[in-house]
Motif scaffolding. Structure first.
Motif, short mmCIF file in Angstrom:
data_model
loop_
_atom_site.label_atom_id
_atom_site.label_comp_id
_atom_site.label_asym_id
_atom_site.label_seq_id
_atom_site.Cartn_x
_atom_site.Cartn_y
_atom_site.Cartn_z
N GLY A 87 -16.07 4.62 4.68
CA GLY A 87 -14.79 5.20 5.02
C GLY A 87 -14.40 6.36 4.15
O GLY A 87 -13.48 7.11 4.45
N GLY A 88 -15.10 6.51 3.01
CA GLY A 88 -14.83 7.65 2.13
C GLY A 88 -15.49 8.93 2.58
O GLY A 88 -15.26 9.98 1.97
N GLN A 124 0.82 -1.20 0.00
CA GLN A 124 0.00 0.00 0.00
C GLN A 124 0.87 1.26 0.00
O GLN A 124 0.56 2.24 -0.69
CB GLN A 124 -0.94 -0.01 1.20
N ALA A 125 1.95 1.25 0.77
CA ALA A 125 2.84 2.41 0.81
C ALA A 125 3.51 2.64 -0.54
O ALA A 125 3.71 3.79 -0.96
CB ALA A 125 3.91 2.21 1.89
N GLN A 174 3.97 6.09 -5.43
CA GLN A 174 3.85 6.28 -6.88
C GLN A 174 2.88 7.42 -7.19
O GLN A 174 3.14 8.26 -8.06
CB GLN A 174 3.36 4.98 -7.53
N ILE A 175 1.77 7.47 -6.46
CA ILE A 175 0.80 8.55 -6.66
C ILE A 175 1.43 9.90 -6.33
O ILE A 175 1.25 10.88 -7.07
CB ILE A 175 -0.45 8.31 -5.78
N GLU A 176 2.16 9.97 -5.24
CA GLU A 176 2.81 11.23 -4.85
C GLU A 176 3.79 11.69 -5.93
O GLU A 176 3.86 12.89 -6.25
CB GLU A 176 3.54 11.05 -3.52
N GLN A 177 4.54 10.76 -6.51
CA GLN A 177 5.50 11.12 -7.54
C GLN A 177 4.80 11.66 -8.79
O GLN A 177 5.22 12.67 -9.37
CB GLN A 177 6.33 9.88 -7.91
N ALA A 234 -5.65 6.70 2.39
CA ALA A 234 -4.22 6.90 2.11
C ALA A 234 -4.00 7.30 0.66
O ALA A 234 -3.17 8.18 0.37
CB ALA A 234 -3.45 5.62 2.43
N ARG A 235 -4.74 6.70 -0.27
CA ARG A 235 -4.59 7.06 -1.70
C ARG A 235 -5.05 8.50 -1.93
O ARG A 235 -4.41 9.24 -2.69
CB ARG A 235 -5.40 6.11 -2.58
#
Length: 284
Positions: free
Chosen positions: A280-281, A217-218, A223-226, A251-252
């Motif tokens: 949870g959303g 998951q991390a 990858q999303i942050e990049q 987290a995403r």
């Protein structure tokens, strides 16, 4: 694949979803998002492959989803979509289209013209078996030609009162973040990038459980942050692959994804676990 070729579990799950969508009152959404110039009632969507021919369609909103992306379809298969694809509902409808090296520009334009009035947005799928050849160095000029042709056709089809955004689906794995391709999409003016964090079929239960580790998951979040740093606010960023809990979803979103898609969790944990994920959303 036609609906008849789905596994028994997949077919039954889709039938259950369609029945529930007819019986349930659409929920009051608490976390709307504006992405690609469109209003989505919620950030969580159904990924392509679950409802390939739009049997559930926009009625997915009654289940708590902000969008349902149908397909993946060859451009010629758009003609197979029936009027049920246009049934009203609270979910946005995306159509996932396979892009292959051998398609002619004439067929490309004709297929887009057929898909344009049906969808709220279109996604070009570049992770399918026949599509990945376009990602090789030898065919990179062909890829640019096709992507530019799609953008040109979008500008031809769009009207002031109705614009259909374009996104591209790319594989995104550790050490293989598609930064160069994302830069090409930014240059051509695409609206969105859908990143798939999974290596692809087969979708086994073992691989499903492997996504429950914090390390996997991390990696997806990194990858999303990049990609978010590269895209800034110029292009929407969507994430699919391995989202199985409300914690994964949050987290995403925190990493910079704006829309999230789920598929395997629908097949392995429908419906109760999915409802907890949807809950949870909601904002704390």
């Amino acid at each position: 694949m036609a609906e008849a070729t789905l596994s028994t579990g997949h077919r039954l799950t889709l039938q259950l979803a369609c029945i529930a969508a007819r019986c349930l009152t659409p929920p009051v959404f608490e976390r709307p998002v504006e992405v690609m110039g469109l209003h989505f009632a919620a950030p969580l969507s159904i990924a392509a492959g679950f409802d390939r021919f739009g049997r559930l369609g926009r009625r997915a909103g009654a289940l708590g989803f902000g969008c349902n992306e149908i397909g993946s379809l060859d451009l010629a298969a758009i003609a197979q979509l029936s009027a049920r694809t246009l049934r009203p509902g609270t979910a946005r409808l995306g159509i996932n289209l396979s892009l292959t090296p051998d398609i002619s520009l004439t067929a490309l334009r004709a297929g887009l013209a057929r898909a344009w009035p049906l969808a709220d947005y279109l996604t070009l799928n570049l992770i399918g078996p026949r599509s990945t050849a376009l990602l090789g160095a030898e065919l990179r000029p062909r890829l640019r030609q096709l992507l530019a042709a799609v953008r040109s056709e979008q500008q031809h089809l769009d009207r002031p009162e109705r614009r259909v955004p374009l996104a591209v689906k790319l594989r995104c794995l550790p050490g293989q973040v598609p930064l160069e391709l994302a830069e090409l999409l930014l240059e051509l003016g695409y609206d969105g990038l859908l990143v798939a964090h999974d290596p692809g079929p087969p979708a086994t239960r073992q691989r499903y459980h492997a996504w429950q580790t914090d390390v996997r998951q991390a990696q997806a979040c990194a990858q999303i942050e990049q990609l978010r740093r590269l895209c800034g606010g110029q292009m929407a960023l969507m994430s699919v692959g391995g989202i199985q809990s409300a914690e994964h979803l949050q987290a995403r979103l925190a990493a910079g994804a704006e829309l999230l898609q789920v598929h395997s969790v629908l097949l392995h944990a429908w419906p109760w676990h999915v409802q907890r994920l949807l809950d949870g959303g909601k904002p704390a």
